[in-house]
Motif scaffolding. Structure first.
Motif, PDB file in Angstrom:
ATOM      1  N   ILE A  99     -57.569  57.981 -24.351  1.00 29.33           N
ATOM      2  CA  ILE A  99     -58.813  58.593 -24.822  1.00 29.33           C
ATOM      3  C   ILE A  99     -59.549  59.205 -23.640  1.00 29.33           C
ATOM      4  O   ILE A  99     -59.556  58.655 -22.550  1.00 29.33           O
ATOM      5  CB  ILE A  99     -59.694  57.526 -25.509  1.00 29.33           C
ATOM      6  CG1 ILE A  99     -58.976  56.937 -26.720  1.00 29.33           C
ATOM      7  CG2 ILE A  99     -61.036  58.099 -25.930  1.00 29.33           C
ATOM      8  CD1 ILE A  99     -59.749  55.817 -27.393  1.00 29.33           C
ATOM      9  N   ASP A 112     -58.856  46.830 -34.065  1.00 26.44           N
ATOM     10  CA  ASP A 112     -59.432  48.052 -33.536  1.00 26.44           C
ATOM     11  C   ASP A 112     -58.833  49.276 -34.198  1.00 26.44           C
ATOM     12  O   ASP A 112     -57.624  49.396 -34.321  1.00 26.44           O
ATOM     13  CB  ASP A 112     -59.238  48.106 -32.013  1.00 26.44           C
ATOM     14  CG  ASP A 112     -60.401  47.458 -31.295  1.00 26.44           C
ATOM     15  OD1 ASP A 112     -61.449  48.113 -31.207  1.00 26.44           O
ATOM     16  OD2 ASP A 112     -60.276  46.314 -30.875  1.00 26.44           O
ATOM     17  N   ALA A 160     -66.048  53.385 -26.768  1.00 26.81           N
ATOM     18  CA  ALA A 160     -66.335  54.515 -27.665  1.00 26.81           C
ATOM     19  C   ALA A 160     -65.611  54.344 -28.997  1.00 26.81           C
ATOM     20  O   ALA A 160     -66.181  54.582 -30.076  1.00 26.81           O
ATOM     21  CB  ALA A 160     -65.921  55.828 -26.999  1.00 26.81           C
ATOM     22  N   ASN A 211     -53.153  44.276 -22.719  1.00 28.18           N
ATOM     23  CA  ASN A 211     -54.434  44.963 -22.869  1.00 28.18           C
ATOM     24  C   ASN A 211     -55.435  44.676 -21.761  1.00 28.18           C
ATOM     25  O   ASN A 211     -56.486  45.308 -21.709  1.00 28.18           O
ATOM     26  CB  ASN A 211     -55.032  44.623 -24.230  1.00 28.18           C
ATOM     27  CG  ASN A 211     -54.306  45.383 -25.313  1.00 28.18           C
ATOM     28  OD1 ASN A 211     -54.325  46.600 -25.337  1.00 28.18           O
ATOM     29  ND2 ASN A 211     -53.619  44.658 -26.181  1.00 28.18           N
ATOM     30  N   LEU A 243     -59.851  44.809 -27.939  1.00 32.14           N
ATOM     31  CA  LEU A 243     -59.465  45.719 -26.852  1.00 32.14           C
ATOM     32  C   LEU A 243     -60.545  45.784 -25.790  1.00 32.14           C
ATOM     33  O   LEU A 243     -60.248  45.807 -24.592  1.00 32.14           O
ATOM     34  CB  LEU A 243     -59.170  47.115 -27.415  1.00 32.14           C
ATOM     35  CG  LEU A 243     -57.836  47.244 -28.142  1.00 32.14           C
ATOM     36  CD1 LEU A 243     -57.747  48.592 -28.843  1.00 32.14           C
ATOM     37  CD2 LEU A 243     -56.670  47.076 -27.177  1.00 32.14           C
ATOM     38  N   VAL A 244     -61.812  45.846 -26.191  1.00 35.66           N
ATOM     39  CA  VAL A 244     -62.904  45.835 -25.207  1.00 35.66           C
ATOM     40  C   VAL A 244     -62.896  44.514 -24.440  1.00 35.66           C
ATOM     41  O   VAL A 244     -62.972  44.483 -23.211  1.00 35.66           O
ATOM     42  CB  VAL A 244     -64.271  46.039 -25.903  1.00 35.66           C
ATOM     43  CG1 VAL A 244     -65.420  45.804 -24.927  1.00 35.66           C
ATOM     44  CG2 VAL A 244     -64.358  47.444 -26.501  1.00 35.66           C
ATOM     45  N   ARG A 253     -61.045  43.502 -15.986  1.00 36.83           N
ATOM     46  CA  ARG A 253     -61.965  44.188 -15.047  1.00 36.83           C
ATOM     47  C   ARG A 253     -61.718  45.692 -15.048  1.00 36.83           C
ATOM     48  O   ARG A 253     -61.705  46.343 -14.008  1.00 36.83           O
ATOM     49  CB  ARG A 253     -61.833  43.616 -13.623  1.00 36.83           C
ATOM     50  CG  ARG A 253     -61.821  42.090 -13.531  1.00 36.83           C
ATOM     51  CD  ARG A 253     -62.950  41.419 -14.257  1.00 36.83           C
ATOM     52  NE  ARG A 253     -62.785  39.954 -14.291  1.00 36.83           N
ATOM     53  CZ  ARG A 253     -63.228  39.186 -15.288  1.00 36.83           C
ATOM     54  NH1 ARG A 253     -63.840  39.692 -16.341  1.00 36.83           N
ATOM     55  NH2 ARG A 253     -63.060  37.887 -15.233  1.00 36.83           N
ATOM     56  N   ASP A 254     -61.487  46.212 -16.236  1.00 35.76           N
ATOM     57  CA  ASP A 254     -61.144  47.620 -16.420  1.00 35.76           C
ATOM     58  C   ASP A 254     -62.345  48.331 -17.060  1.00 35.76           C
ATOM     59  O   ASP A 254     -62.718  48.016 -18.195  1.00 35.76           O
ATOM     60  CB  ASP A 254     -59.920  47.682 -17.346  1.00 35.76           C
ATOM     61  CG  ASP A 254     -59.553  49.100 -17.766  1.00 35.76           C
ATOM     62  OD1 ASP A 254     -60.137  50.057 -17.235  1.00 35.76           O
ATOM     63  OD2 ASP A 254     -58.664  49.222 -18.626  1.00 35.76           O
ATOM     64  N   PRO A 255     -62.973  49.281 -16.360  1.00 37.06           N
ATOM     65  CA  PRO A 255     -64.140  49.991 -16.924  1.00 37.06           C
ATOM     66  C   PRO A 255     -63.699  50.991 -17.986  1.00 37.06           C
ATOM     67  O   PRO A 255     -63.845  52.202 -17.824  1.00 37.06           O
ATOM     68  CB  PRO A 255     -64.760  50.667 -15.702  1.00 37.06           C
ATOM     69  CG  PRO A 255     -63.624  50.871 -14.759  1.00 37.06           C
ATOM     70  CD  PRO A 255     -62.643  49.743 -14.981  1.00 37.06           C
ATOM     71  N   ASN A 256     -63.171  50.496 -19.097  1.00 39.35           N
ATOM     72  CA  ASN A 256     -62.486  51.312 -20.092  1.00 39.35           C
ATOM     73  C   ASN A 256     -63.477  51.786 -21.158  1.00 39.35           C
ATOM     74  O   ASN A 256     -63.594  51.212 -22.242  1.00 39.35           O
ATOM     75  CB  ASN A 256     -61.369  50.472 -20.716  1.00 39.35           C
ATOM     76  CG  ASN A 256     -60.418  51.305 -21.543  1.00 39.35           C
ATOM     77  OD1 ASN A 256     -60.856  52.195 -22.272  1.00 39.35           O
ATOM     78  ND2 ASN A 256     -59.142  51.044 -21.437  1.00 39.35           N
ATOM     79  N   TRP A 257     -64.185  52.876 -20.856  1.00 40.49           N
ATOM     80  CA  TRP A 257     -65.195  53.398 -21.782  1.00 40.49           C
ATOM     81  C   TRP A 257     -64.552  53.862 -23.079  1.00 40.49           C
ATOM     82  O   TRP A 257     -65.207  53.882 -24.128  1.00 40.49           O
ATOM     83  CB  TRP A 257     -65.969  54.542 -21.130  1.00 40.49           C
ATOM     84  CG  TRP A 257     -65.057  55.640 -20.736  1.00 40.49           C
ATOM     85  CD1 TRP A 257     -64.476  55.810 -19.517  1.00 40.49           C
ATOM     86  CD2 TRP A 257     -64.573  56.674 -21.570  1.00 40.49           C
ATOM     87  NE1 TRP A 257     -63.640  56.879 -19.539  1.00 40.49           N
ATOM     88  CE2 TRP A 257     -63.682  57.437 -20.786  1.00 40.49           C
ATOM     89  CE3 TRP A 257     -64.777  57.039 -22.894  1.00 40.49           C
ATOM     90  CZ2 TRP A 257     -63.014  58.549 -21.294  1.00 40.49           C
ATOM     91  CZ3 TRP A 257     -64.102  58.141 -23.396  1.00 40.49           C
ATOM     92  CH2 TRP A 257     -63.240  58.883 -22.596  1.00 40.49           C
ATOM     93  N   GLY A 258     -63.284  54.269 -23.044  1.00 42.78           N
ATOM     94  CA  GLY A 258     -62.614  54.773 -24.244  1.00 42.78           C
ATOM     95  C   GLY A 258     -62.575  53.726 -25.343  1.00 42.78           C
ATOM     96  O   GLY A 258     -62.770  54.027 -26.525  1.00 42.78           O
ATOM     97  N   ARG A 259     -62.316  52.480 -24.961  1.00 39.89           N
ATOM     98  CA  ARG A 259     -62.264  51.421 -25.965  1.00 39.89           C
ATOM     99  C   ARG A 259     -63.656  51.117 -26.505  1.00 39.89           C
ATOM    100  O   ARG A 259     -63.805  50.762 -27.674  1.00 39.89           O
ATOM    101  CB  ARG A 259     -61.645  50.159 -25.362  1.00 39.89           C
ATOM    102  CG  ARG A 259     -60.180  50.362 -24.983  1.00 39.89           C
ATOM    103  CD  ARG A 259     -59.575  49.072 -24.471  1.00 39.89           C
ATOM    104  NE  ARG A 259     -58.197  49.296 -24.042  1.00 39.89           N
ATOM    105  CZ  ARG A 259     -57.439  48.363 -23.492  1.00 39.89           C
ATOM    106  NH1 ARG A 259     -57.919  47.142 -23.307  1.00 39.89           N
ATOM    107  NH2 ARG A 259     -56.194  48.629 -23.136  1.00 39.89           N
ATOM    108  N   ALA A 297     -60.134  44.369 -21.979  1.00 40.29           N
ATOM    109  CA  ALA A 297     -60.409  45.255 -20.836  1.00 40.29           C
ATOM    110  C   ALA A 297     -61.387  44.598 -19.868  1.00 40.29           C
ATOM    111  O   ALA A 297     -61.203  44.664 -18.645  1.00 40.29           O
ATOM    112  CB  ALA A 297     -60.956  46.595 -21.326  1.00 40.29           C
TER     113      ALA A 297
END
Lengths: 413, 413
Positions: A120, A227, B324, A408, B308-309, B316-322, B312
């Motif tokens: 994404i 999700d 959103a 994940n 998923l968030v 420690r993954d700044p995964n803004w896609g999840r 993440a």
């Protein structure tokens, strides 16, 4: 019993379709990442798309196309970049992709539908995509289903494909399908792409109705992690090349066609659930005795989606309490004194109260059910009755394992 | 700023309450497992209970009691057996528990409320419970909050307790609370027990309204794994022993009391989320710009509950896609061009499109946020704006770790 037989050939089993999948260089891995499905003639086209408020450009694009025109010749699918949350530029990229395919096939760009899967927020690598289209078109083949199925997958462990054949009148009618899924799978829709081809002749409105119902009974009844994605798309073409009479209203022939369409979608949906990230088995939940099909399916989905149920199955724990708790919170009214729960052939709860059962044997059933990936036996069956109603429904999911978290929690974006 | 101060004493900080917790032998572990809270006088009683169709006997019991009478003197809570899915016998066990407490305290059994937590499908060990009640009553103390807090927990790592004090007129008014939570935590309610004591005088209807709103802004806004339990109960007593004038309608004093009640509930709710099974940090999601508070909270809860968030954040993954994607599927309409996402102070997405940001620094923020359990700094803050509306809402959750799966895949029933 089923009124059809399984045949080989996937989406190119129905007459009048060609497909191909190539490596265009969109995925960092160098694996195949660009697929094309083409009908020899304009086909009736129907679609079911993500209900998310955050949608990929390809979803907006297909919705607009299908509102204006119920036909299509081609579906282009790229893997690697989702082209979601990419703003106006993402929209232009979608249009340009469609035009590039249209030009190479010498068809109107309005006849091209699109799908994307991948990260994404990333735009499609347009240079690679455009450079790949001539080879993709050149690779189109009447036996190309498998290469297309291989080019649409991302974290999937295996491609997913099916074809079924029945007869309408005295002529064979075929439906084929390919799909990708894996993580982010949830009702309304999964992060999931599925493409279905059919050679029957059917009216646009009827084909859309059939597809929507089939989606509810298949892709919208599976869950991996709750999700729903930005890109979920199910697109189905019907090109009439079986030369059977056009089906324009419900009746025995339409029912036969819809049943086979539903079977194709359920096969693909179950394959997606079984291939859920980190999954060791497929979980099938059957609910009976509800007021209606929707209520039954709602309970089935809640059980199949419960992290506690999924963890228990992974731990081979015949934990009826978690199943009962999930059923209870599904948002559907029922009397708990009517609740009955079975795991495989083991009756665990009756009249809302636990029974004495052979716990080691029930655990052994779970152990056994999880072995032999992709055999019929690796399905854990949970049966729940909630009352005396006639509503029945099914949902599918997978267990929750350490590997789900591992896959994940990796730093992937 | 807050119109109150934190004080010590938990549920025995308000005047006129005693509490105790003992080991009655209900838990196999031999840890404390029976708690009692007693008001010196009849207190106004309000409750919020699980919405599940599969309810424990204590939930049915409390609902019936509170419908008939808005007062109570005592709350008995056992840990070890949930007394859910135990049928008629479970109902008799509940009645007998209440009668045993009433007899020992010499109060009507109608003045006793009940709560249970533990394994679903198991009856309370009634012999041990009844044998324990005299010692439990003998142990009641005006400083007994901590022993009660310790006796209601199950898989919790730490007891959860709080007390706040404000002034109404010129006199101090106090609210105390204890809670247990951990797994199975989800909106509508968590597998969660919380008991609140207050020494204000307030009308029954107003106290129930305040508690219902406070529950929506606290316990119903936390999620650990999406599963709601059969036993969730929040019970609040108000005994008037502060000798302040009775609050009988909304107004500045009622608002002050409700704000403090909400703060007590939020403190306990966050402590539960932070102590989620396998959690390494608390996740706070703040949503602004929605049409109303309910919509904002719905989006916040969906993000806080996304596997998923959560995975993440654990990675420690700044995964803004999840983030959103979770916002998009919350079932609330918004324009994706308005979407803005922040992680701590890092702006990741604006106008629905990703920004360039310092990814290693954002990941370092997540790493830092996850250290120092139970310090203010171990909270990961996700801020989401969805438009120009005035609706704001918060939700709390925790990350999804290997340990969650491990804890829940163990063969425990």
């Amino acid at each position: 019993m089923a009124d059809w037989q399984e045949i080989t050939g996937g989406i190119t089993a129905p007459r009048g379709y060609r497909a191909a999948g190539i490596t265009a260089g969109l995925k960092p891995s160098g694996l195949p990442d660009l697929a094309l499905i083409v009908s020899d003639v304009e086909a009736i086209a129907a679609g079911v798309f993500t209900t998310s408020q955050v949608k990929a450009a390809c979803v907006d694009y297909c919705r607009q196309r299908l509102q204006a025109k119920h036909n299509a010749r081609a579906i282009l699918c790229n893997a690697g970049q989702a082209n979601a949350a990419t703003g106006t530029q993402g929209w232009f990229d979608a249009l340009e992709s469609a035009m590039a395919v249209a030009q190479a096939l010498n068809i109107p760009s309005e006849s091209v539908l699109l799908a994307s899967t991948g990260v994404i927020g990333q735009r499609i690598k347009m240079d690679a995509l455009k450079a790949g289209i001539p080879s993709l078109v050149a690779a189109l083949s009447e036996t190309g289903s498998d290469t297309a199925a291989g080019a649409i997958i991302t974290t999937d462990l295996v491609p997913k494909s099916i074809a079924l054949e029945t007869t309408i009148g005295d002529r064979p009618v075929r439906i084929g399908g390919i799909a990708k899924g894996s993580g982010m799978i949830h009702p309304n829709m999964a992060t999931m792409l599925a493409f279905v081809t059919c050679d029957a002749a059917v009216s646009p409105a009827l084909w859309q109705q059939m597809l929507s119902r089939a989606a509810d009974r298949s892709f919208n009844s599976i869950t991996v992690d709750g999700d729903t994605s930005t890109n979920d798309s199910l697109i189905a073409l019907a090109n009439g090349q079986s030369r059977t009479p056009a089906i324009i209203e419900m009746g025995s022939e339409a029912e036969k066609l819809e049943a086979m369409l539903t079977a194709v979608c359920q096969h693909l949906a179950k394959a997606i659930a079984r291939d859920g990230e980190g999954a060791t088995c497929l979980i099938e939940v059957q609910v009976t005795g509800a007021q209606d099909e929707t209520s039954a399916r709602q309970i089935a989905k809640t059980i199949a989606g419960s992290s506690l149920v999924k963890s228990a199955i992974f731990g081979r724990d015949p934990n009826w309490g978690r199943i009962a708790a999930a059923a209870g919170r599904a948002g559907v009214l029922f009397e708990q004194e009517n609740l009955q729960i079975k795991l495989g052939d083991f009756l665990l709860l009756e009249n809302g109260q636990p029974l004495t059962f052979d716990r080691p044997a029930a655990s052994a059933y779970l152990k056994q059910a999880s072995t032999g990936a992709y055999l019929k036996e690796d399905t854990v069956l949970i049966s729940v009755n909630v009352g005396n109603g006639h509503g029945t429904g099914k949902a599918w999911g997978c267990d929750l394992s350490y590997d789900y978290v591992k896959i994940n929690a990796e730093y992937t974006t």
